[in-house]
Scaffold this motif. Structure first.
Motif, PDB file in Angstrom:
ATOM      1  N   THR A  27      44.598  67.181  37.818  1.00 30.10           N
ATOM      2  CA  THR A  27      44.820  67.279  39.451  1.00 30.10           C
ATOM      3  C   THR A  27      43.753  68.238  39.713  1.00 30.10           C
ATOM      4  OG1 THR A  27      46.160  69.465  38.722  1.00 30.10           O
ATOM      5  CG2 THR A  27      47.409  67.634  39.154  1.00 30.10           C
ATOM      6  N   GLY A  28      42.535  68.444  39.170  1.00 27.27           N
ATOM      7  CA  GLY A  28      41.633  69.188  39.710  1.00 27.27           C
ATOM      8  C   GLY A  28      41.949  70.594  40.069  1.00 27.27           C
ATOM      9  N   ARG A  29      41.344  71.099  41.365  1.00 27.02           N
ATOM     10  CA  ARG A  29      41.485  72.535  41.433  1.00 27.02           C
ATOM     11  C   ARG A  29      43.147  72.771  42.073  1.00 27.02           C
ATOM     12  NH1 ARG A  29      37.052  73.623  45.671  1.00 27.02           N
ATOM     13  NH2 ARG A  29      37.825  71.779  46.501  1.00 27.02           N
ATOM     14  N   GLY A  30      43.666  74.030  41.387  1.00 23.61           N
ATOM     15  CA  GLY A  30      44.804  74.180  42.074  1.00 23.61           C
ATOM     16  C   GLY A  30      45.210  75.817  41.994  1.00 23.61           C
ATOM     17  N   LEU A  31      46.482  75.941  42.351  1.00 26.82           N
ATOM     18  CA  LEU A  31      46.806  77.479  42.363  1.00 26.82           C
ATOM     19  C   LEU A  31      47.800  77.713  41.278  1.00 26.82           C
ATOM     20  CD1 LEU A  31      47.030  77.919  46.132  1.00 26.82           C
ATOM     21  CD2 LEU A  31      44.975  78.443  44.648  1.00 26.82           C
ATOM     22  N   GLN A  32      47.411  78.806  40.448  1.00 29.71           N
ATOM     23  CA  GLN A  32      48.323  79.453  39.621  1.00 29.71           C
ATOM     24  C   GLN A  32      49.023  80.492  39.937  1.00 29.71           C
ATOM     25  OE1 GLN A  32      46.935  82.186  36.314  1.00 29.71           O
ATOM     26  NE2 GLN A  32      47.334  80.642  34.815  1.00 29.71           N
ATOM     27  N   ALA A  33      50.743  80.318  39.611  1.00 30.91           N
ATOM     28  CA  ALA A  33      51.466  81.620  39.965  1.00 30.91           C
ATOM     29  C   ALA A  33      51.132  82.722  39.053  1.00 30.91           C
ATOM     30  CB  ALA A  33      52.890  81.128  39.765  1.00 30.91           C
ATOM     31  N   LEU A  34      50.773  84.017  39.482  1.00 29.93           N
ATOM     32  CA  LEU A  34      50.495  84.990  38.618  1.00 29.93           C
ATOM     33  C   LEU A  34      52.046  85.935  38.192  1.00 29.93           C
ATOM     34  CD1 LEU A  34      47.525  86.623  40.381  1.00 29.93           C
ATOM     35  CD2 LEU A  34      47.540  85.028  38.205  1.00 29.93           C
ATOM     36  N   LYS A  35      52.960  85.366  38.981  1.00 30.69           N
ATOM     37  CA  LYS A  35      54.363  85.895  38.586  1.00 30.69           C
ATOM     38  C   LYS A  35      55.286  84.566  38.887  1.00 30.69           C
ATOM     39  CE  LYS A  35      55.349  87.871  43.132  1.00 30.69           C
ATOM     40  NZ  LYS A  35      55.897  89.272  43.735  1.00 30.69           N
ATOM     41  N   THR A  36      56.496  84.818  38.478  1.00 33.01           N
ATOM     42  CA  THR A  36      57.447  83.740  38.324  1.00 33.01           C
ATOM     43  C   THR A  36      57.923  83.918  39.830  1.00 33.01           C
ATOM     44  OG1 THR A  36      58.227  83.933  36.231  1.00 33.01           O
ATOM     45  CG2 THR A  36      59.845  83.205  37.633  1.00 33.01           C
ATOM     46  N   ILE A  37      57.999  82.632  40.356  1.00 27.96           N
ATOM     47  CA  ILE A  37      58.546  82.332  41.907  1.00 27.96           C
ATOM     48  C   ILE A  37      59.857  81.785  41.770  1.00 27.96           C
ATOM     49  CG2 ILE A  37      58.043  81.326  44.070  1.00 27.96           C
ATOM     50  CD1 ILE A  37      55.207  81.341  43.358  1.00 27.96           C
ATOM     51  N   LYS A  38      60.797  82.435  42.253  1.00 27.07           N
ATOM     52  CA  LYS A  38      62.150  82.012  42.092  1.00 27.07           C
ATOM     53  C   LYS A  38      62.586  81.240  43.239  1.00 27.07           C
ATOM     54  CE  LYS A  38      63.791  86.574  39.968  1.00 27.07           C
ATOM     55  NZ  LYS A  38      64.715  87.430  40.200  1.00 27.07           N
ATOM     56  N   PRO A  39      63.568  80.174  42.983  1.00 30.52           N
ATOM     57  CA  PRO A  39      63.851  79.247  44.206  1.00 30.52           C
ATOM     58  C   PRO A  39      64.301  80.130  45.372  1.00 30.52           C
ATOM     59  CG  PRO A  39      64.929  78.687  42.301  1.00 30.52           C
ATOM     60  CD  PRO A  39      64.355  79.831  41.902  1.00 30.52           C
ATOM     61  N   GLY A  40      63.601  79.383  46.427  1.00 35.47           N
ATOM     62  CA  GLY A  40      63.842  80.070  47.841  1.00 35.47           C
ATOM     63  C   GLY A  40      62.826  81.194  48.236  1.00 35.47           C
ATOM     64  N   GLN A  41      61.924  81.659  47.321  1.00 29.24           N
ATOM     65  CA  GLN A  41      60.910  82.755  47.612  1.00 29.24           C
ATOM     66  C   GLN A  41      59.615  82.015  48.201  1.00 29.24           C
ATOM     67  OE1 GLN A  41      60.082  84.706  43.875  1.00 29.24           O
ATOM     68  NE2 GLN A  41      61.359  86.430  44.239  1.00 29.24           N
ATOM     69  N   LEU A  42      58.983  82.807  48.817  1.00 27.75           N
ATOM     70  CA  LEU A  42      57.519  82.523  49.401  1.00 27.75           C
ATOM     71  C   LEU A  42      56.655  82.206  48.285  1.00 27.75           C
ATOM     72  CD1 LEU A  42      56.681  84.987  52.434  1.00 27.75           C
ATOM     73  CD2 LEU A  42      56.842  82.410  52.567  1.00 27.75           C
ATOM     74  N   LEU A  43      55.999  80.916  48.672  1.00 26.28           N
ATOM     75  CA  LEU A  43      54.951  80.347  47.518  1.00 26.28           C
ATOM     76  C   LEU A  43      53.834  80.968  48.404  1.00 26.28           C
ATOM     77  CD1 LEU A  43      54.565  78.712  45.178  1.00 26.28           C
ATOM     78  CD2 LEU A  43      54.375  76.611  46.645  1.00 26.28           C
ATOM     79  N   ILE A  44      53.550  80.749  49.785  1.00 29.89           N
ATOM     80  CA  ILE A  44      52.389  81.307  50.326  1.00 29.89           C
ATOM     81  C   ILE A  44      52.794  81.405  51.688  1.00 29.89           C
ATOM     82  CG2 ILE A  44      51.738  78.911  51.028  1.00 29.89           C
ATOM     83  CD1 ILE A  44      48.676  79.768  50.214  1.00 29.89           C
ATOM     84  N   SER A  45      51.765  82.386  52.487  1.00 32.58           N
ATOM     85  CA  SER A  45      52.021  82.710  53.603  1.00 32.58           C
ATOM     86  C   SER A  45      50.729  82.882  54.262  1.00 32.58           C
ATOM     87  CB  SER A  45      53.005  83.963  54.002  1.00 32.58           C
ATOM     88  OG  SER A  45      53.268  84.331  55.460  1.00 32.58           O
ATOM     89  N   LEU A  46      50.285  82.120  55.238  1.00 35.70           N
ATOM     90  CA  LEU A  46      48.921  82.075  55.630  1.00 35.70           C
ATOM     91  C   LEU A  46      49.023  82.648  57.258  1.00 35.70           C
ATOM     92  CD1 LEU A  46      46.266  81.400  54.466  1.00 35.70           C
ATOM     93  CD2 LEU A  46      46.235  79.130  55.776  1.00 35.70           C
ATOM     94  N   PRO A  47      48.238  83.710  57.514  1.00 37.93           N
ATOM     95  CA  PRO A  47      48.260  83.964  58.893  1.00 37.93           C
ATOM     96  C   PRO A  47      47.865  83.014  59.905  1.00 37.93           C
ATOM     97  CG  PRO A  47      47.587  85.775  57.386  1.00 37.93           C
ATOM     98  CD  PRO A  47      47.820  84.425  56.858  1.00 37.93           C
ATOM     99  N   GLN A  48      48.250  82.788  61.245  1.00 41.46           N
ATOM    100  CA  GLN A  48      47.766  81.903  62.457  1.00 41.46           C
ATOM    101  C   GLN A  48      46.395  81.946  62.563  1.00 41.46           C
ATOM    102  OE1 GLN A  48      49.711  82.304  66.134  1.00 41.46           O
ATOM    103  NE2 GLN A  48      49.183  80.337  66.838  1.00 41.46           N
ATOM    104  N   SER A  49      45.765  83.299  62.302  1.00 45.90           N
ATOM    105  CA  SER A  49      44.223  83.602  62.541  1.00 45.90           C
ATOM    106  C   SER A  49      43.464  82.784  61.426  1.00 45.90           C
ATOM    107  CB  SER A  49      44.080  84.942  62.433  1.00 45.90           C
ATOM    108  OG  SER A  49      44.230  85.586  61.291  1.00 45.90           O
ATOM    109  N   CYS A  50      44.177  82.108  60.334  1.00 47.76           N
ATOM    110  CA  CYS A  50      43.176  81.701  59.331  1.00 47.76           C
ATOM    111  C   CYS A  50      43.448  80.293  59.396  1.00 47.76           C
ATOM    112  CB  CYS A  50      44.023  82.181  57.901  1.00 47.76           C
ATOM    113  SG  CYS A  50      43.473  83.571  57.455  1.00 47.76           S
ATOM    114  N   LEU A  51      44.527  79.658  60.535  1.00 45.49           N
ATOM    115  CA  LEU A  51      44.286  78.249  60.565  1.00 45.49           C
ATOM    116  C   LEU A  51      43.578  77.876  61.478  1.00 45.49           C
ATOM    117  CD1 LEU A  51      48.324  78.073  61.150  1.00 45.49           C
ATOM    118  CD2 LEU A  51      46.976  77.749  59.182  1.00 45.49           C
ATOM    119  N   LEU A  52      42.716  76.532  60.962  1.00 47.52           N
ATOM    120  CA  LEU A  52      41.673  75.803  61.737  1.00 47.52           C
ATOM    121  C   LEU A  52      42.715  74.745  62.628  1.00 47.52           C
ATOM    122  CD1 LEU A  52      38.323  74.652  60.771  1.00 47.52           C
ATOM    123  CD2 LEU A  52      39.519  73.851  62.759  1.00 47.52           C
ATOM    124  N   THR A  53      42.818  74.979  64.164  1.00 44.08           N
ATOM    125  CA  THR A  53      43.560  74.115  64.972  1.00 44.08           C
ATOM    126  C   THR A  53      42.673  73.593  65.917  1.00 44.08           C
ATOM    127  OG1 THR A  53      44.599  75.792  66.181  1.00 44.08           O
ATOM    128  CG2 THR A  53      45.613  75.120  64.265  1.00 44.08           C
TER     129      THR A  53
END
Length: 420
Positions: A27-53
């Motif tokens: 799959t090429g580059r990807g992101l590894q979970a450094l801790k177990t992410i339980k169902p329903g938990q946040l996987l990623i949160s990106l501030p609006q200032s980081c979005l290119l719109t």
């Protein structure tokens, strides 16, 4: 066919296991979970200032040129123009760290050479060619706008806004943006739903992963929550949608291994070619088209789709039974002889496609002498063709084994008067 479903299911599972070993790819580059992410938990949160719109674009040095341009540009073109300019600015760009890690080229059809286009399945080749032509058209139709940007460029505009540069920007937006609805404005034309999300776009797609993704108006962040969960030190995946591999290749430039949504599409041209001896074929095709029954005719590892078998049952009827055609489209059964004809025709179609797939795979092997970019394109098409081969083989097993010779009486013209 119901009586064979259990056996066909086992066969299909074996085919899928074989398919996994055939088309599984890195799959090429990807992101590894450094801790177990339980169902329903946040996987990623990106501030609006980081979005290119488009808001980013309109607030930038490019904004005055876009706001004053008539006719208004599309949000997609505005983002593409910004990416081209930012790549041109290099390290002087605030977005350089992001632009610098974007792929230099893509394996989307707009990049495909003519030789690679030629080995695509017929059902996807037309859409691939349309994509390539669409990008060329965007480039050619907006030359005046690009020339208006000369004051902010330190090279001739024709050297910056090349077709290759626009193609790169178009694929960057098309393959990497997330859905985010923006309010309409007076400067852009059309629906504005794009947002490029640095870091987030490193998350790879997996067909059976479930996530919830949206912009949170309270936190002002684009958030992805895991429904499935992810174990510690495992790669975290997201899901782009319930897309078959033809759609994934067209839109994103990759093929997902063991995709449960994958099917093989049956074109109208193939139906016409297989049944060209039928005297009333033109009338039947016209009837199917008028009733919106010529698209999404497919086969899967489990067998032909309901739509395909229904279309074949109608095609099995003679013109003398025209008054039954609509009833068949609504689910009315046909006599045993015509049902058998429909199954045999489905087998013929699968075998015809399978022969084409083998021919394409042979050609791909011969073409694998080009440069690295062409090799990567061929790898994607090869994976698609290998998957197609597995699906068609499983479908033939589900249909009941080997096919009789084409001169079998049940494969002859259905337009005779000995039916009920």
């Amino acid at each position: 066919m119901r009586g064979r479903s259990h056996r066909a299911g086992r066969a299909a599972r074996k085919r899928r296991q074989k398919q996994e070993s055939v088309v599984q790819s890195d799959t090429g580059r990807g992101l590894q979970a450094l801790k177990t992410i339980k169902p329903g938990q946040l996987l990623i949160s990106l501030p609006q200032s980081c979005l290119l719109t488009t808001s980013t674009v309109l607030d930038s040095y490019l904004g005055q040129y876009i706001k004053s341009w008539k006719p208004r540009l599309s949000p997609l073109l505005a983002l593409c123009a910004f990416l081209v300019c930012e790549r041109h600015r290099g390290e002087a760009s605030d977005w350089f760290p992001y632009v610098d890690v974007l792929p230099a080229a893509y394996t989307c059809p707009s990049y495909f050479t003519d030789d690679v286009m030629a080995v695509l399945p017929t059902s996807v080749r037309r859409r691939a060619l349309e994509q390539r032509e669409s990008v060329r058209e965007i480039h050619s139709l907006n030359q005046d706008f690009f020339r208006s940007l000369q004051p902010i460029l330190n090279q001739p505009v024709e050297d910056v806004f090349t077709y290759e540069a626009l193609r790169w920007a178009w694929c960057s937006v098309n393959t990497r943006s997330v859905f985010m609805s923006h309010p309409s404005n007076d400067f852009l034309s059309g629906q504005d739903v794009y947002a490029l999300a640095p870091f987030l776009d490193l998350l790879n797609h997996l067909p059976d992963v479930q996530v919830k993704a949206s912009f949170n108006d309270v936190t002002r962040c684009y958030e992805i929550r895991s429904v499935s969960g992810t174990l510690r030190y495992q790669q975290a995946f997201i899901n782009y949608g319930s897309h078959d591999n033809q759609r994934l290749m067209l839109e994103y430039g990759f093929v997902a291994p063991c995709n449960p949504h994958s099917v093989v599409y049956i074109s109208t041209d193939l139906l016409i070619d297989v049944l060209r001896g039928d005297r009333s074929l033109d009338q039947k095709i016209k009837f199917l088209r008028e009733n919106d029954f010529l698209h999404n005719l497919t086969v899967s590892s489990e067998g032909p789709s309901w739509r395909l078998m229904t279309a074949l049952r109608l095609l099995s009827l003679p013109q003398a039974l025209y008054h039954h055609w609509r009833a068949v489209l609504l689910g009315q059964s046909v006599c045993e002889e015509r049902e058998e004809w429909s199954v045999r025709t489905a087998k013929t179609i699968c075998q015809r496609l399978l022969q084409d797939t083998h021919t394409a795979l042979d050609k791909i092997s011969l073409l694998r002498q080009g440069d690295q970019s062409v090799m990567e394109q061929l790898d994607v098409v090869k994976s698609l063709r290998q998957e197609e081969r597995c699906i068609l083989g499983s479908c033939l097993e589900a249909l009941g084994g080997t096919l009789k010779q084409p001169d079998d009486p049940l494969l002859r013209q259905p337009d005779v008067d000995t039916v009920s």
